[in-house]
Design a protein around this motif. Sequence first.
Motif, PDB file in Angstrom:
ATOM      1  N   SER A 217       0.851  -1.193   0.000  1.00  0.00           N
ATOM      2  CA  SER A 217       0.000   0.000   0.000  1.00  0.00           C
ATOM      3  C   SER A 217       0.890   1.247   0.000  1.00  0.00           C
ATOM      4  O   SER A 217       1.791   1.367   0.832  1.00  0.00           O
ATOM      5  CB  SER A 217      -0.917   0.005   1.224  1.00  0.00           C
ATOM      6  OG  SER A 217      -1.736   1.146   1.247  1.00  0.00           O
ATOM      7  N   ILE A 218       0.614   2.158  -0.919  1.00  0.00           N
ATOM      8  CA  ILE A 218       1.448   3.350  -1.071  1.00  0.00           C
ATOM      9  C   ILE A 218       0.563   4.582  -1.178  1.00  0.00           C
ATOM     10  O   ILE A 218      -0.360   4.640  -2.009  1.00  0.00           O
ATOM     11  CB  ILE A 218       2.349   3.235  -2.316  1.00  0.00           C
ATOM     12  CG1 ILE A 218       3.323   2.061  -2.145  1.00  0.00           C
ATOM     13  CG2 ILE A 218       3.114   4.535  -2.559  1.00  0.00           C
ATOM     14  CD1 ILE A 218       3.934   1.569  -3.412  1.00  0.00           C
ATOM     15  N   LEU A 219       0.840   5.582  -0.346  1.00  0.00           N
ATOM     16  CA  LEU A 219       0.154   6.871  -0.409  1.00  0.00           C
ATOM     17  C   LEU A 219       1.078   7.855  -1.124  1.00  0.00           C
ATOM     18  O   LEU A 219       2.262   7.935  -0.802  1.00  0.00           O
ATOM     19  CB  LEU A 219      -0.158   7.388   0.997  1.00  0.00           C
ATOM     20  CG  LEU A 219      -0.935   6.451   1.915  1.00  0.00           C
ATOM     21  CD1 LEU A 219      -1.123   7.088   3.291  1.00  0.00           C
ATOM     22  CD2 LEU A 219      -2.294   6.095   1.307  1.00  0.00           C
ATOM     23  N   MET A 220       0.521   8.603  -2.066  1.00  0.00           N
ATOM     24  CA  MET A 220       1.367   9.509  -2.840  1.00  0.00           C
ATOM     25  C   MET A 220       0.689  10.855  -3.042  1.00  0.00           C
ATOM     26  O   MET A 220      -0.530  10.939  -3.214  1.00  0.00           O
ATOM     27  CB  MET A 220       1.704   8.901  -4.207  1.00  0.00           C
ATOM     28  CG  MET A 220       2.688   9.736  -5.018  1.00  0.00           C
ATOM     29  SD  MET A 220       3.086   9.019  -6.640  1.00  0.00           S
ATOM     30  CE  MET A 220       3.942   7.531  -6.167  1.00  0.00           C
ATOM     31  N   THR A 221       1.490  11.901  -3.004  1.00  0.00           N
ATOM     32  CA  THR A 221       1.023  13.244  -3.320  1.00  0.00           C
ATOM     33  C   THR A 221       2.167  14.014  -3.943  1.00  0.00           C
ATOM     34  O   THR A 221       3.299  13.552  -3.973  1.00  0.00           O
ATOM     35  CB  THR A 221       0.499  13.948  -2.055  1.00  0.00           C
ATOM     36  OG1 THR A 221      -0.252  15.101  -2.435  1.00  0.00           O
ATOM     37  CG2 THR A 221       1.638  14.376  -1.134  1.00  0.00           C
TER      38      THR A 221
END
Length: 281
Positions: free
Chosen positions: A47-51
């Motif tokens: 799981s990867i959160l990106m901004t």
Amino acid sequence: MLGIDSGGSFLKFGVYREGKRHLDHLNLFPLPNTKEFLTFLFEGHSSILMTGAGADSITNLLSKENIDKIEFLPEFLATGLGGAYLAGADQCIVVNIGSGTPILYVDREEKKVKHLGGTGLGSASLAGLSHYLTGTSDLEEIGNEALKGNPSKVNLLISDIYSKPDEIGIPGYITASNFGKYQNWRHTNAENKPSKVDFLAGLHSMVGETIAMVSTLASRQYKDINPELPIIITGGGTLNPALINYLEFTYKYLNQKYIIPQNAVFATLHGVFLVKDLFSN
């Protein structure tokens, strides 16, 4: 869970483990990143959160398997909430000095972040203008060299145009025109002309003074809501000692409360985890 803040100049990443935010980080300048590095970074994370503004360029280098792991989150929301969290502020103005500088109003209790505006001046401006002025664009180098210079060699001060500045209510040491002494440069001996470090000091004062002034005016829009509303400084610009010097100088002159929290460069990265926690349900 892996979090990534991919900006215009740097990439920052952190790993969320066992309910605590442990930030492993690596700053890269200039971008783009390599496919091999990103594949290594994504390895082992489901799981990867990106901004960040650089998110699109990253996905162009990834396999479909890795792209499917990514959840994209709004950058301003992450930056605002992350900056307020690091500063321990419930209501504040967050000024994130990256390539450019957005200015955000944040109300943590309301889970609200409003983009008020900003300025195109930021770290990329320092690197680019320094390149044209001095031939050097390394941010660490120019930030340290600027501390050795005298911005009054290039900037026109109030005292240069008013013999009695107190009569207009502005101290003589305040800048009237950034780089406004160019007329003097053409009519003086070579030994009295500004040096490289003077130009760098003038450049950093221009960017720092502008960011401080614009953000202070933004904060005063909310003086009826909170007369003590602090300005929180975040982003890669907090690593530049000369820029911070001129920011602090201007905020103190304007009597504006400000906070530079610990790990301010990673505010947006902290924010991606906060956004996920706050809005996951």
